[in-house]
Design a protein around this motif. Sequence first.
Motif, mmCIF file in Angstrom:
data_model
loop_
_atom_site.group_PDB
_atom_site.id
_atom_site.type_symbol
_atom_site.label_atom_id
_atom_site.label_comp_id
_atom_site.label_asym_id
_atom_site.label_seq_id
_atom_site.Cartn_x
_atom_site.Cartn_y
_atom_site.Cartn_z
ATOM 1 N N VAL A 278 0.832 -1.215 0.025
ATOM 2 C CA VAL A 278 -0.068 -0.057 0.128
ATOM 3 C C VAL A 278 0.703 1.341 0.101
ATOM 4 O O VAL A 278 0.247 2.424 0.037
ATOM 5 C CB VAL A 278 -0.993 0.098 1.090
ATOM 6 N N THR A 279 2.154 1.084 -0.217
ATOM 7 C CA THR A 279 3.148 2.297 0.080
ATOM 8 C C THR A 279 2.937 3.331 -1.175
ATOM 9 O O THR A 279 3.339 4.309 -1.029
ATOM 10 C CB THR A 279 4.585 1.956 0.291
ATOM 11 N N PRO A 280 2.513 2.663 -2.332
ATOM 12 C CA PRO A 280 2.006 3.974 -3.428
ATOM 13 C C PRO A 280 1.137 4.831 -2.910
ATOM 14 O O PRO A 280 1.188 6.010 -3.833
ATOM 15 C CB PRO A 280 1.777 2.804 -4.701
ATOM 16 N N LEU A 281 0.353 4.755 -2.001
ATOM 17 C CA LEU A 281 -0.358 5.673 -1.425
ATOM 18 C C LEU A 281 0.236 6.966 -0.776
ATOM 19 O O LEU A 281 -0.450 7.880 -0.595
ATOM 20 C CB LEU A 281 -1.391 5.017 -0.557
ATOM 21 N N LEU A 282 1.610 6.602 -0.369
ATOM 22 C CA LEU A 282 2.098 7.724 0.260
ATOM 23 C C LEU A 282 2.053 9.032 -0.102
ATOM 24 O O LEU A 282 1.848 10.240 0.249
ATOM 25 C CB LEU A 282 3.427 7.423 0.803
ATOM 26 N N ALA A 283 2.450 9.059 -1.395
ATOM 27 C CA ALA A 283 2.613 10.397 -2.273
ATOM 28 C C ALA A 283 1.539 11.041 -2.451
ATOM 29 O O ALA A 283 1.145 12.082 -2.152
ATOM 30 C CB ALA A 283 3.404 10.227 -3.406
ATOM 31 N N TRP A 284 0.271 10.130 -2.618
ATOM 32 C CA TRP A 284 -0.947 10.625 -2.894
ATOM 33 C C TRP A 284 -1.677 11.233 -1.722
ATOM 34 O O TRP A 284 -2.566 12.253 -1.725
ATOM 35 C CB TRP A 284 -2.003 9.583 -3.307
ATOM 36 N N LEU A 285 -1.404 10.612 -0.295
ATOM 37 C CA LEU A 285 -1.827 10.930 0.850
ATOM 38 C C LEU A 285 -1.241 12.474 1.153
ATOM 39 O O LEU A 285 -1.901 13.270 1.638
ATOM 40 C CB LEU A 285 -1.393 10.040 2.107
ATOM 41 N N ARG A 286 -0.017 12.524 0.825
ATOM 42 C CA ARG A 286 0.921 13.999 1.206
ATOM 43 C C ARG A 286 0.271 14.852 0.360
ATOM 44 O O ARG A 286 -0.028 16.010 1.004
ATOM 45 C CB ARG A 286 2.407 13.599 0.939
ATOM 46 N N ARG A 287 -0.175 14.660 -0.837
ATOM 47 C CA ARG A 287 -0.621 15.636 -1.736
ATOM 48 C C ARG A 287 -2.020 16.125 -1.229
ATOM 49 O O ARG A 287 -2.447 17.216 -1.450
ATOM 50 C CB ARG A 287 -0.772 15.325 -3.239
ATOM 51 N N ARG A 288 -2.822 15.319 -0.592
ATOM 52 C CA ARG A 288 -3.959 15.546 0.156
ATOM 53 C C ARG A 288 -3.943 16.181 1.461
ATOM 54 O O ARG A 288 -5.023 16.425 1.974
ATOM 55 C CB ARG A 288 -4.942 14.282 -0.117
ATOM 56 N N GLY A 289 -2.898 16.444 1.926
ATOM 57 C CA GLY A 289 -2.665 16.904 3.305
ATOM 58 C C GLY A 289 -2.785 16.006 4.599
ATOM 59 O O GLY A 289 -2.962 16.350 5.760
ATOM 60 N N ALA A 290 -2.861 14.691 4.130
ATOM 61 C CA ALA A 290 -2.915 13.616 5.076
ATOM 62 C C ALA A 290 -1.530 13.294 5.499
ATOM 63 O O ALA A 290 -0.763 13.327 5.006
ATOM 64 C CB ALA A 290 -3.644 12.281 4.491
ATOM 65 N N ARG A 291 -1.682 12.568 6.952
ATOM 66 C CA ARG A 291 -0.264 12.268 7.459
ATOM 67 C C ARG A 291 -0.452 10.726 7.644
ATOM 68 O O ARG A 291 -1.316 10.267 7.910
ATOM 69 C CB ARG A 291 -0.139 12.779 8.856
ATOM 70 N N ALA A 292 0.898 9.986 7.239
ATOM 71 C CA ALA A 292 0.867 8.559 7.214
ATOM 72 C C ALA A 292 1.508 8.203 8.450
ATOM 73 O O ALA A 292 2.431 8.893 9.065
ATOM 74 C CB ALA A 292 1.497 7.900 5.966
ATOM 75 N N TYR A 293 1.298 6.905 9.227
ATOM 76 C CA TYR A 293 1.475 6.510 10.346
ATOM 77 C C TYR A 293 1.949 5.040 10.208
ATOM 78 O O TYR A 293 1.236 4.400 9.586
ATOM 79 C CB TYR A 293 0.449 6.645 11.538
ATOM 80 N N LEU A 294 2.840 4.643 10.805
ATOM 81 C CA LEU A 294 3.265 3.028 10.908
ATOM 82 C C LEU A 294 3.093 2.589 12.273
ATOM 83 O O LEU A 294 3.206 3.436 13.250
ATOM 84 C CB LEU A 294 4.575 2.880 10.502
ATOM 85 N N PRO A 295 2.677 1.335 12.328
ATOM 86 C CA PRO A 295 2.566 0.719 13.822
ATOM 87 C C PRO A 295 3.921 0.372 14.272
ATOM 88 O O PRO A 295 4.867 -0.077 13.394
ATOM 89 C CB PRO A 295 1.816 -0.732 13.268
ATOM 90 N N VAL A 296 4.025 0.398 15.639
ATOM 91 C CA VAL A 296 5.351 0.358 16.282
ATOM 92 C C VAL A 296 4.776 -0.488 17.446
ATOM 93 O O VAL A 296 3.962 -0.502 18.146
ATOM 94 C CB VAL A 296 5.844 1.563 16.936
#
Length: 209
Positions: free
Chosen positions: A65-83
Amino acid sequence: MSDSLFLHDQRKALRRELRRRRRALTPHARRHADRALCRRLRGLPEVRRARRVALYLPNDGEIDVTPLLAWLRRRGARAYLPVLRPLSDNRLWFVHYHDATPMIANRFGIQEPQTRHGAHRARRLPPWALDLVLLPLVGFDEQGNRMGMGGGFYDRSFAFSRANSGPRPRLIGVAHDCQRVERLPIASWDVPLDAIVSDARIIRPSRSQ
């Protein structure tokens, strides 16, 4: 053999077979599936309106699903990863992820954000504060039931979502379509999902409507 032991053995055997299926995909089939999945996800209203989105880095043949990262950034969303939280807890925190995030291998050898870097501590977001979570699945069925890796980390972390009050993120499971089975053996602790998305279909369980 007790019912619980039979269910455990049944799920263990099925989990092994479904992991084999996804690992057997060719690189070309993986790339095609990744693109198809991300197209479907971008069209979902809960994905389009989310601003705090948890996803994951693929491992062991998981759909990417990481191809979504750039699209999310353009929409002003923040991505988080589980720890992973401490070993005795077996729950998850979520940490903001970007290109410069320092990473470290966790106890399973999976890369995750390093929560302490020099004198700085990364902000850990609790599960309830997210808008959307994309969960990697080992298997799913047409009724919207899911099977994870068996560690119970997501089930423990999002057990609160069973309640009808208070904030909760939308939970969407993702997988290759070859991981679909007719019916999964269900455990009482499985947290239900709002939707399951593969490279070929979108399933919305009736309980989430």
